[in-house]
Write an enzyme that holds these catalytic residues in place. Structure first.
Site, PDB file in Angstrom:
ATOM      1  N   GLU A  32      20.576  31.371  94.773  1.00 14.39           N
ATOM      2  CA  GLU A  32      21.241  32.294  93.850  1.00 14.39           C
ATOM      3  C   GLU A  32      21.123  31.841  92.392  1.00 14.39           C
ATOM      4  O   GLU A  32      21.901  32.258  91.533  1.00 14.39           O
ATOM      5  CB  GLU A  32      22.714  32.456  94.246  1.00 14.39           C
ATOM      6  CG  GLU A  32      22.865  33.134  95.587  1.00 14.39           C
ATOM      7  CD  GLU A  32      24.298  33.122  96.079  1.00 14.39           C
ATOM      8  OE1 GLU A  32      25.086  33.957  95.623  1.00 14.39           O
ATOM      9  OE2 GLU A  32      24.630  32.264  96.913  1.00 14.39           O
ATOM     10  N   SER A 160      24.980  36.122  98.938  1.00 18.77           N
ATOM     11  CA  SER A 160      24.048  37.189  98.551  1.00 18.77           C
ATOM     12  C   SER A 160      23.251  37.759  99.715  1.00 18.77           C
ATOM     13  O   SER A 160      22.127  38.210  99.561  1.00 18.77           O
ATOM     14  CB  SER A 160      23.087  36.706  97.463  1.00 18.77           C
ATOM     15  OG  SER A 160      23.790  36.554  96.262  1.00 18.77           O
ATOM     16  N   TYR A 226      22.023  43.807  93.554  1.00 22.67           N
ATOM     17  CA  TYR A 226      21.452  43.483  92.247  1.00 22.67           C
ATOM     18  C   TYR A 226      20.397  44.454  91.736  1.00 22.67           C
ATOM     19  O   TYR A 226      20.085  44.445  90.557  1.00 22.67           O
ATOM     20  CB  TYR A 226      20.878  42.065  92.270  1.00 22.67           C
ATOM     21  CG  TYR A 226      21.909  41.042  92.689  1.00 22.67           C
ATOM     22  CD1 TYR A 226      23.032  40.813  91.895  1.00 22.67           C
ATOM     23  CD2 TYR A 226      21.792  40.348  93.875  1.00 22.67           C
ATOM     24  CE1 TYR A 226      23.998  39.902  92.278  1.00 22.67           C
ATOM     25  CE2 TYR A 226      22.748  39.424  94.264  1.00 22.67           C
ATOM     26  CZ  TYR A 226      23.848  39.213  93.466  1.00 22.67           C
ATOM     27  OH  TYR A 226      24.796  38.313  93.849  1.00 22.67           O
ATOM     28  N   ARG A 265      37.251  35.903  95.115  1.00 22.46           N
ATOM     29  CA  ARG A 265      37.147  37.280  95.606  1.00 22.46           C
ATOM     30  C   ARG A 265      37.167  37.257  97.117  1.00 22.46           C
ATOM     31  O   ARG A 265      36.628  36.344  97.734  1.00 22.46           O
ATOM     32  CB  ARG A 265      35.814  37.875  95.146  1.00 22.46           C
ATOM     33  CG  ARG A 265      35.869  39.298  94.632  1.00 22.46           C
ATOM     34  CD  ARG A 265      34.473  39.808  94.354  1.00 22.46           C
ATOM     35  NE  ARG A 265      33.729  39.956  95.580  1.00 22.46           N
ATOM     36  CZ  ARG A 265      32.421  39.695  95.704  1.00 22.46           C
ATOM     37  NH1 ARG A 265      31.708  39.293  94.673  1.00 22.46           N
ATOM     38  NH2 ARG A 265      31.829  39.857  96.860  1.00 22.46           N
ATOM     39  N   GLU A 280      34.683  37.589 104.220  1.00 25.08           N
ATOM     40  CA  GLU A 280      34.467  36.267 103.624  1.00 25.08           C
ATOM     41  C   GLU A 280      35.274  36.152 102.339  1.00 25.08           C
ATOM     42  O   GLU A 280      35.786  37.145 101.822  1.00 25.08           O
ATOM     43  CB  GLU A 280      32.983  36.080 103.292  1.00 25.08           C
ATOM     44  CG  GLU A 280      32.469  37.095 102.278  1.00 25.08           C
ATOM     45  CD  GLU A 280      31.258  36.616 101.475  1.00 25.08           C
ATOM     46  OE1 GLU A 280      30.890  35.436 101.573  1.00 25.08           O
ATOM     47  OE2 GLU A 280      30.715  37.438 100.717  1.00 25.08           O
ATOM     48  N   ASN A 282      34.820  34.376  98.366  1.00 27.53           N
ATOM     49  CA  ASN A 282      33.858  33.798  97.429  1.00 27.53           C
ATOM     50  C   ASN A 282      34.644  32.987  96.407  1.00 27.53           C
ATOM     51  O   ASN A 282      35.576  33.509  95.797  1.00 27.53           O
ATOM     52  CB  ASN A 282      33.081  34.903  96.718  1.00 27.53           C
ATOM     53  CG  ASN A 282      32.237  35.710  97.685  1.00 27.53           C
ATOM     54  OD1 ASN A 282      31.186  35.262  98.129  1.00 27.53           O
ATOM     55  ND2 ASN A 282      32.721  36.893  98.053  1.00 27.53           N
TER      56      ASN A 282
HETATM   57  N1  LIG Z   1      30.432  42.927 110.451  1.00 25.00           N
HETATM   58  C1  LIG Z   1      29.839  43.716 109.548  1.00 25.00           C
HETATM   59  N2  LIG Z   1      29.647  45.033 109.773  1.00 25.00           N
HETATM   60  C2  LIG Z   1      29.024  45.832 108.886  1.00 25.00           C
HETATM   61  N3  LIG Z   1      28.558  45.399 107.712  1.00 25.00           N
HETATM   62  C3  LIG Z   1      28.726  44.098 107.398  1.00 25.00           C
HETATM   63  C4  LIG Z   1      29.373  43.186 108.300  1.00 25.00           C
HETATM   64  N4  LIG Z   1      29.376  41.963 107.717  1.00 25.00           N
HETATM   65  C5  LIG Z   1      28.758  42.109 106.543  1.00 25.00           C
HETATM   66  N5  LIG Z   1      28.363  43.392 106.324  1.00 25.00           N
HETATM   67  C6  LIG Z   1      27.669  43.911 105.143  1.00 25.00           C
HETATM   68  O1  LIG Z   1      26.907  42.844 104.589  1.00 25.00           O
HETATM   69  C7  LIG Z   1      27.353  42.527 103.277  1.00 25.00           C
HETATM   70  C8  LIG Z   1      27.309  41.030 103.026  1.00 25.00           C
HETATM   71  O2  LIG Z   1      28.169  40.368 103.943  1.00 25.00           O
HETATM   72  P1  LIG Z   1      29.131  39.185 103.528  1.00 25.00           P
HETATM   73  O3  LIG Z   1      29.686  38.627 104.792  1.00 25.00           O
HETATM   74  O4  LIG Z   1      30.122  39.648 102.523  1.00 25.00           O
HETATM   75  O5  LIG Z   1      28.146  38.078 102.926  1.00 25.00           O
HETATM   76  P2  LIG Z   1      27.544  37.782 101.465  1.00 25.00           P
HETATM   77  O6  LIG Z   1      28.237  38.664 100.497  1.00 25.00           O
HETATM   78  O7  LIG Z   1      27.806  36.340 101.271  1.00 25.00           O
HETATM   79  O8  LIG Z   1      26.092  38.051 101.571  1.00 25.00           O
HETATM   80  C9  LIG Z   1      28.765  43.092 103.207  1.00 25.00           C
HETATM   81  O9  LIG Z   1      29.093  43.339 101.869  1.00 25.00           O
HETATM   82  C10 LIG Z   1      28.645  44.342 104.072  1.00 25.00           C
HETATM   83  O10 LIG Z   1      28.056  45.436 103.371  1.00 25.00           O
HETATM   84 MG   LIG Z   2      30.197  39.288 100.414  1.00 23.00          MG
END
Ligand SMILES: Nc1ncnc2c1ncn2[C@@H]1O[C@H](COP(=O)(O)OP(=O)(O)O)[C@@H](O)[C@H]1O
Ligand SMILES: [Mg+2]
Length: 324
Positions: A32, A160, A226, A265, A280, A282
């Site tokens: 990142e 990300s 992004y 967040r 999650e 952040n």
């Molecule tokens: N269990 C889930 N079901 C549907 N979409 C998901 C799920 N987990 C994550 N996502 C999608 O993937 C994106 C990224 O997941 P996240 O766990 O927030 O990881 P990061 O933001 O660190 O990449 C989320 O913002 C959402 O749009």
């Molecule tokens: Mg996320």
């Protein structure tokens, strides 16, 4: 020289001189890096506009020891991902005795690990999608049986959306596992949630207005975050007042359960029953002009420069102690 942590020292600043010389840590060597450079430059510009004596510092180019040589009084951490957001830089700064913004060593390390964050949140009653750790092909059958498709495979510690795949049929699971295992030793699967997506920014112990994120694909992935211009953000998010307060309280509680401090967040999705599930937390979210925390702050009447200032105030709880 060490740092002591004392939440009673939290306070507001009225004069830029109270911060002393500030290094904005940006760049670094995680996947990142590019986002961090953008966040850091935006933070540096804001601090400078507010009269803070600040300079950029890229730990990929300089040893952290130079922070002492250059007599910086505190650090604004704008590093994202492993190496910057995961407790390692925080530990080095503890050792050097240089106060820094945001979460400490433990909270940073936990926040970087989605699986541990989910477990801690669940332990205090904040729901999160069921998760199954995948150690290798031997776990695939059970995961498919328990979680069913569609599901999502994630590396536990990248941000990300790097290494994440939506698995729509059982045959896709091996490749999805391989993609996640390529970036992290810890990999897990979650059921795919089809409901709405929300994020809640946290600042100085409280929550900012929630944001609803709408992507055409239903996957807020790296492209959507992004590069795509068809991702839509709603802030205020459209939740009723009680639902908003409830989501904010879940965010504050989950962040605290994961050891988060200062600012951050929490990401959620709503399941079919309207229950908010934590994805999650952040601990160093993006801080570009288009990022989510600045968007939420704006909705609360806090402009970007004021937000950056308040995050810098979160470093006041860490003070030098012991002999130099
Ligand atoms: N269990 C889930 N079901 C549907 N979409 C998901 C799920 N987990 C994550 N996502 C999608 O993937 C994106 C990224 O997941 P996240 O766990 O927030 O990881 P990061 O933001 O660190 O990449 C989320 O913002 C959402 O749009
Ligand atoms: Mg996320």
């Amino acid at each position: 020289m060490r740092l002591a942590y004392d939440p009673a020292l939290a306070r507001r600043a009225s004069d830029p001189g109270e911060f002393g010389r500030v290094a904005v840590l940006l760049g670094g060597d995680s996947s990142e890096r590019e986002i961090s450079l953008m966040s850091g430059q935006a933070v540096l510009a804001a601090l400078t506009r507010r009269g803070v004596a600040a300079a950029a510092f890229d730990p990929q180019e300089h040893s952290l020891l130079e922070l002492l040589e250059q007599r910086f009084d505190r650090v604004w951490i704008a590093l994202h991902g492993p190496g910057g957001e995961d407790g390692t830089v925080q530990g080095a700064l503890e050792y050097l005795g240089i106060p820094y913004t945001g979460s400490g060593v433990a909270g940073s390390a936990i926040g970087m690990d989605k699986l541990r964050t989910k477990r801690l949140a669940q332990a205090i009653g904040v729901a999160s999608p069921e998760a199954m750790e995948l150690h290798g092909p031997q776990d695939f059958e059970l995961a498919l049986e328990r979680l069913r498709v569609p599901l999502i495979v994630k590396p536990a510690s990248q941000g990300s959306s790097v290494g994440m795949t939506k698995v729509e049929s059982p045959e896709m699971l091996p490749a999805a596992y391989a993609a996640a295992a390529a970036v992290d030793r810890s990999v897990f699967a979650e059921p795919w949630i089809t409901g709405r997506e929300y994020t809640v920014a946290l600042l100085q112990g409280g929550a900012l207005p929630s944001i609803r994120i709408e992507t055409p694909t239903g996957f807020y992935d790296y492209q959507a975050k992004y590069f795509r211009d068809d991702t839509r953000y709603f802030c205020p998010s459209g939740l009723s007042q009680p639902a908003e307060l409830h989501l904010q309280s879940l965010a504050v509680a989950a962040f605290a359960a994961a050891g988060g401090e200062g600012w951050g967040r929490a990401d959620f999705m709503m399941d079919a029953a309207g229950r908010a599930l934590l994805l999650e937390v952040n601990t160093v979210p993006g801080m570009t002009g288009h990022s989510l925390v600045p968007m939420a702050a704006r909705a609360a009447g806090i402009d970007f420069d004021e937000l950056v200032w308040r995050v810098l105030e979160t470093s006041f709880v860490r003070v030098r102690s012991g002999p130099r």
